[in-house]
Design an enzyme around this catalytic site. Structure first.
Site, PDB file in Angstrom:
ATOM      1  N   PRO A   1       0.788  -1.225   0.000  1.00 50.31           N
ATOM      2  CG  PRO A   1      -0.069  -1.062   2.151  1.00 50.31           C
ATOM      3  CD  PRO A   1       0.557  -2.036   1.203  1.00 50.31           C
ATOM      4  CG  ASN A   2      -0.265   4.262   1.330  1.00 53.05           C
ATOM      5  OD1 ASN A   2      -1.236   4.801   0.805  1.00 53.05           O
ATOM      6  ND2 ASN A   2      -0.319   3.688   2.514  1.00 53.05           N
TER       7      ASN A   2
ATOM      8  NE  ARG B   1       3.922   6.629   1.755  1.00 54.85           N
ATOM      9  CZ  ARG B   1       4.143   5.395   2.155  1.00 54.85           C
ATOM     10  NH1 ARG B   1       4.619   4.489   1.323  1.00 54.85           N
ATOM     11  NH2 ARG B   1       3.892   5.060   3.392  1.00 54.85           N
TER      12      ARG B   1
ATOM     13  CE1 TYR C   1       8.924   5.089   3.049  1.00 54.70           C
ATOM     14  CE2 TYR C   1       7.306   6.857   3.024  1.00 54.70           C
ATOM     15  CZ  TYR C   1       7.816   5.703   3.587  1.00 54.70           C
ATOM     16  OH  TYR C   1       7.216   5.159   4.705  1.00 54.70           O
TER      17      TYR C   1
ATOM     18  CG  ASN D   1       8.334  -1.937   0.280  1.00 52.10           C
ATOM     19  OD1 ASN D   1       7.756  -1.974   1.370  1.00 52.10           O
ATOM     20  ND2 ASN D   1       8.948  -0.845  -0.167  1.00 52.10           N
TER      21      ASN D   1
ATOM     22  CB  ALA E   1       1.469   0.331   6.525  1.00 51.26           C
TER      23      ALA E   1
ATOM     24  CG  HIS F   1       5.018  -2.051  10.284  1.00 53.15           C
ATOM     25  ND1 HIS F   1       6.338  -2.448  10.384  1.00 53.15           N
ATOM     26  CD2 HIS F   1       4.993  -1.047   9.347  1.00 53.15           C
ATOM     27  CE1 HIS F   1       7.074  -1.692   9.562  1.00 53.15           C
ATOM     28  NE2 HIS F   1       6.283  -0.841   8.925  1.00 53.15           N
TER      29      HIS F   1
ATOM     30  CG  ASP G   1      -0.761 -17.180   8.762  1.00 50.43           C
ATOM     31  OD1 ASP G   1       0.263 -17.341   9.461  1.00 50.43           O
ATOM     32  OD2 ASP G   1      -1.905 -17.109   9.253  1.00 50.43           O
TER      33      ASP G   1
ATOM     34  CD  GLU H   1      10.742  -7.265   6.512  1.00 47.90           C
ATOM     35  OE1 GLU H   1      11.086  -8.319   7.101  1.00 47.90           O
ATOM     36  OE2 GLU H   1      10.279  -6.267   7.095  1.00 47.90           O
TER      37      GLU H   1
ATOM     38  CG  HIS I   1      10.903  -2.173   4.760  1.00 51.74           C
ATOM     39  ND1 HIS I   1       9.530  -2.171   4.625  1.00 51.74           N
ATOM     40  CD2 HIS I   1      11.209  -3.301   5.458  1.00 51.74           C
ATOM     41  CE1 HIS I   1       9.043  -3.230   5.234  1.00 51.74           C
ATOM     42  NE2 HIS I   1      10.042  -3.949   5.742  1.00 51.74           N
ATOM     43  CG  LEU I   2      11.670   2.439  -0.919  1.00 49.53           C
ATOM     44  CD1 LEU I   2      10.254   2.933  -1.073  1.00 49.53           C
ATOM     45  CD2 LEU I   2      12.514   2.883  -2.084  1.00 49.53           C
ATOM     46  CB  SER I   3      12.436   4.296   5.186  1.00 49.05           C
ATOM     47  OG  SER I   3      11.391   3.438   5.626  1.00 49.05           O
TER      48      SER I   3
ATOM     49  NE  ARG J   1      10.054   6.058   8.627  1.00 46.92           N
ATOM     50  CZ  ARG J   1       9.075   5.870   7.719  1.00 46.92           C
ATOM     51  NH1 ARG J   1       9.199   4.903   6.813  1.00 46.92           N
ATOM     52  NH2 ARG J   1       8.023   6.655   7.709  1.00 46.92           N
TER      53      ARG J   1
ATOM     54  NE  ARG K   1       6.931   4.384   9.934  1.00 47.91           N
ATOM     55  CZ  ARG K   1       5.811   4.483   9.194  1.00 47.91           C
ATOM     56  NH1 ARG K   1       5.459   3.500   8.408  1.00 47.91           N
ATOM     57  NH2 ARG K   1       5.085   5.583   9.208  1.00 47.91           N
TER      58      ARG K   1
HETATM   59  C1  DQA Z   1       8.107   1.082   3.828  1.00 50.07           C
HETATM   60  C2  DQA Z   1       8.214   1.267   5.359  1.00 50.07           C
HETATM   61  C3  DQA Z   1       6.858   1.049   6.021  1.00 50.07           C
HETATM   62  O1  DQA Z   1       6.967   1.251   7.415  1.00 50.07           O
HETATM   63  C4  DQA Z   1       5.845   2.053   5.478  1.00 50.07           C
HETATM   64  O2  DQA Z   1       4.574   1.818   6.034  1.00 50.07           O
HETATM   65  C5  DQA Z   1       5.797   2.034   3.982  1.00 50.07           C
HETATM   66  C6  DQA Z   1       7.039   1.974   3.235  1.00 50.07           C
HETATM   67  C7  DQA Z   1       9.440   1.425   3.129  1.00 50.07           C
HETATM   68  O3  DQA Z   1       9.613   1.035   1.985  1.00 50.07           O
HETATM   69  O4  DQA Z   1      10.294   2.113   3.715  1.00 50.07           O
HETATM   70  O5  DQA Z   1       4.734   2.161   3.391  1.00 50.07           O
HETATM   71  O6  DQA Z   1       7.815  -0.278   3.555  1.00 50.07           O
END
Ligand code: DQA
Length: 147
Positions: free
Chosen positions: A10-11, A18, A23, A74, A77, A80, A87, A98, A100-102, A107, A111
């Site tokens: 998502p997002n 964003r 990011y 990725n 959210a 978390h 599952d 796994e 994540h950009l950040s 943070r 997270r």
């Molecule tokens: C994220 C980190 C997550 O905590 C956050 O909710 C995201 C982006 C990242 O790529 O850093 O949507 O997965």
């Protein structure tokens, strides 16, 4: 040839606009292009997908079984919150990285916990868009170990 699914949650469709201070300004389309170019260079097949919906991500993981050799996820959210994604990863028996950009550990404390980490083969975070090609290298090395 190894086939990799790169799955975004998502997002992440809003990357570029964003919270660019966190990011970056690279869009998801830029990242997809970068991954496709890199896939040609390292001779792997790549599929790239994004959904804002938890169930769609679960479906994509199920569909990856028998289609792809591994997944870069990725989960945004849902990382978390989602026992369903955890599952699904356990159920499909595919190596998942796994991503994540950040740096989620630098943070907010909510997270710091990930439902994906315990079922992933490894975690790459904090390197921005570059993390995607780092994850591709890591997944290919992992897959080559088994061949
Ligand atoms: C994220 C980190 C997550 O905590 C956050 O909710 C995201 C982006 C990242 O790529 O850093 O949507 O997965």
């Amino acid at each position: 040839m190894h086939s990799i699914l790169i799955l975004n949650g998502p997002n992440l469709n809003l990357l570029g606009t964003r919270q660019p201070e966190i990011y970056g300004r690279t869009t998801l389309a830029d990242i997809e292009e970068m991954c496709r170019t890199y896939a040609r260079a390292i001779d792997v097949e790549v599929a790239f997908d994004q959904s804002n919906h938890e169930g769609d991500l679960v479906d994509a993981l199920h569909a990856a079984r028998g289609t792809h050799h591994g997944v870069i996820l990725n989960a945004g959210a849902y990382t978390h919150t989602s026992i369903a994604l955890m599952d699904a990863i356990k159920s499909v028996d595919l190596p998942v990285i796994e991503l994540h950009l950040s740096n989620i550990h630098a943070r907010e404390s909510f997270r710091h916990h990930s439902y994906v980490s315990p079922v992933a083969i490894g975690l790459i975070c904090g390197f921005g868009a570059r993390g995607y090609t780092l994850a591709m290298d890591a997944l290919v090395s992992h897959l080559e170990k088994d061949t």
